[in-house]
Design a protein around this motif. Sequence first.
Motif, PDB file in Angstrom:
ATOM      1  N   GLU A 249       0.746  -1.149  -0.134  1.00 44.02           N
ATOM      2  CA  GLU A 249      -0.015  -0.009   0.076  1.00 44.02           C
ATOM      3  C   GLU A 249       0.734   1.304  -0.077  1.00 44.02           C
ATOM      4  N   ALA A 250       2.028   1.354   0.748  1.00 47.33           N
ATOM      5  CA  ALA A 250       2.832   2.377   0.802  1.00 47.33           C
ATOM      6  C   ALA A 250       3.567   2.506  -0.556  1.00 47.33           C
ATOM      7  N   CYS A 251       3.868   1.300  -1.113  1.00 47.86           N
ATOM      8  CA  CYS A 251       4.425   1.398  -2.490  1.00 47.86           C
ATOM      9  C   CYS A 251       3.682   2.005  -3.588  1.00 47.86           C
ATOM     10  N   ARG A 252       2.525   1.676  -3.456  1.00 50.58           N
ATOM     11  CA  ARG A 252       1.672   2.437  -4.207  1.00 50.58           C
ATOM     12  C   ARG A 252       1.343   3.943  -4.382  1.00 50.58           C
ATOM     13  N   ASP A 253       1.593   4.169  -2.948  1.00 54.84           N
ATOM     14  CA  ASP A 253       1.593   5.663  -2.824  1.00 54.84           C
ATOM     15  C   ASP A 253       2.765   6.319  -3.306  1.00 54.84           C
ATOM     16  N   MET A 254       3.706   5.691  -3.683  1.00 57.35           N
ATOM     17  CA  MET A 254       5.052   6.098  -3.943  1.00 57.35           C
ATOM     18  C   MET A 254       4.956   5.956  -5.793  1.00 57.35           C
TER      19      MET A 254
ATOM     20  N   ASP B 181       6.803   7.453   7.374  1.00 55.15           N
ATOM     21  CA  ASP B 181       5.828   8.184   7.645  1.00 55.15           C
ATOM     22  C   ASP B 181       4.355   7.750   7.122  1.00 55.15           C
ATOM     23  N   TYR B 182       4.539   7.143   5.922  1.00 57.15           N
ATOM     24  CA  TYR B 182       3.131   6.652   5.177  1.00 57.15           C
ATOM     25  C   TYR B 182       2.425   5.715   6.211  1.00 57.15           C
TER      26      TYR B 182
END
Length: 303
Positions: A82-87, A117-118
């Motif tokens: 999920e954090a990777c998709r935000d990046m 932080d995400y």
Amino acid sequence: MGGVIKNRYEFVILFDVENGNPNGDPDAGNMPRIDPESGLGLVTDVCLKRKIRNYVETVKEGAEGFKIYIKEDVPLNASDREACRDMGIEDTEDKKVTEALKKLKKTDPGVDGKLRDYMCRNFYDIRTFGAVMTTFVKAALNCGQVRGPVQIGFARSIDPIISQEVTITRVAITTEKDAENKSTEMGRKNIVPYGLYRAEGYISANLARRVTGFSEEDLELLWEAILNMFEHDHSAARGNMAVRELIVFKHSKELGDCPAHKLFDAIEVKKKEGIEYPRSYQDYTVQIHAETIPDSVEVKRMA
């Protein structure tokens, strides 16, 4: 989600069990955990945090900012993505995600911190208890160890507990072959007839400000989750479990006004006179010795 907390807190949880097993020990045939030297019952911090996570997941149902990172049947890497998709990394295959993260790190050395932080913003339990994220998508990145502001110790019973092994019968036979020879099967169940447990916890406003952003809204949800952590977790194995009292100490500043042990020592829980074998919460008295608590520390009893 409200401002970050500005005050240090300590708290004491009193909860009890009746005719149930509050926390089985897999090394002892799932019998209730007991301190072998004192005979006092134990409930691990991991067990208590699980109840809090489950409550938050139940009431928030994955709402933004209140997801749960550590939960049953969900691999950690699934949440990491999920954090990777935000990046901007949309791949789902581990190998491709790993390659993309390594490439991204070359152009943006601060990506570890951004991902950390995400995770804190989106996962309540990371923001609260912290997490070890050194395995982030197979260690393509190292988000490090997030030290959470909320810490809870082992719960210990006020008096020694008696673990009883109860023999039970069941009419559900396992196999057709067994059913030809018998109509019932025997089983065993381990219970504590009654036990009152005490757990102590700490909340660091300093870590909340510097690391996870644990907010006033998060704090109110934590109190709610503690008070109700057994209400949606009833089962035959655990018997009757309930949080009887939550005593909160609020300091006047971020780093606190006095050592935590002085506040914990101010709470005295003991059996009432004439009670030899307690069988209910009413067999105990809970007294707070206010004279030993600094005036700058606010005391609140929640139940």
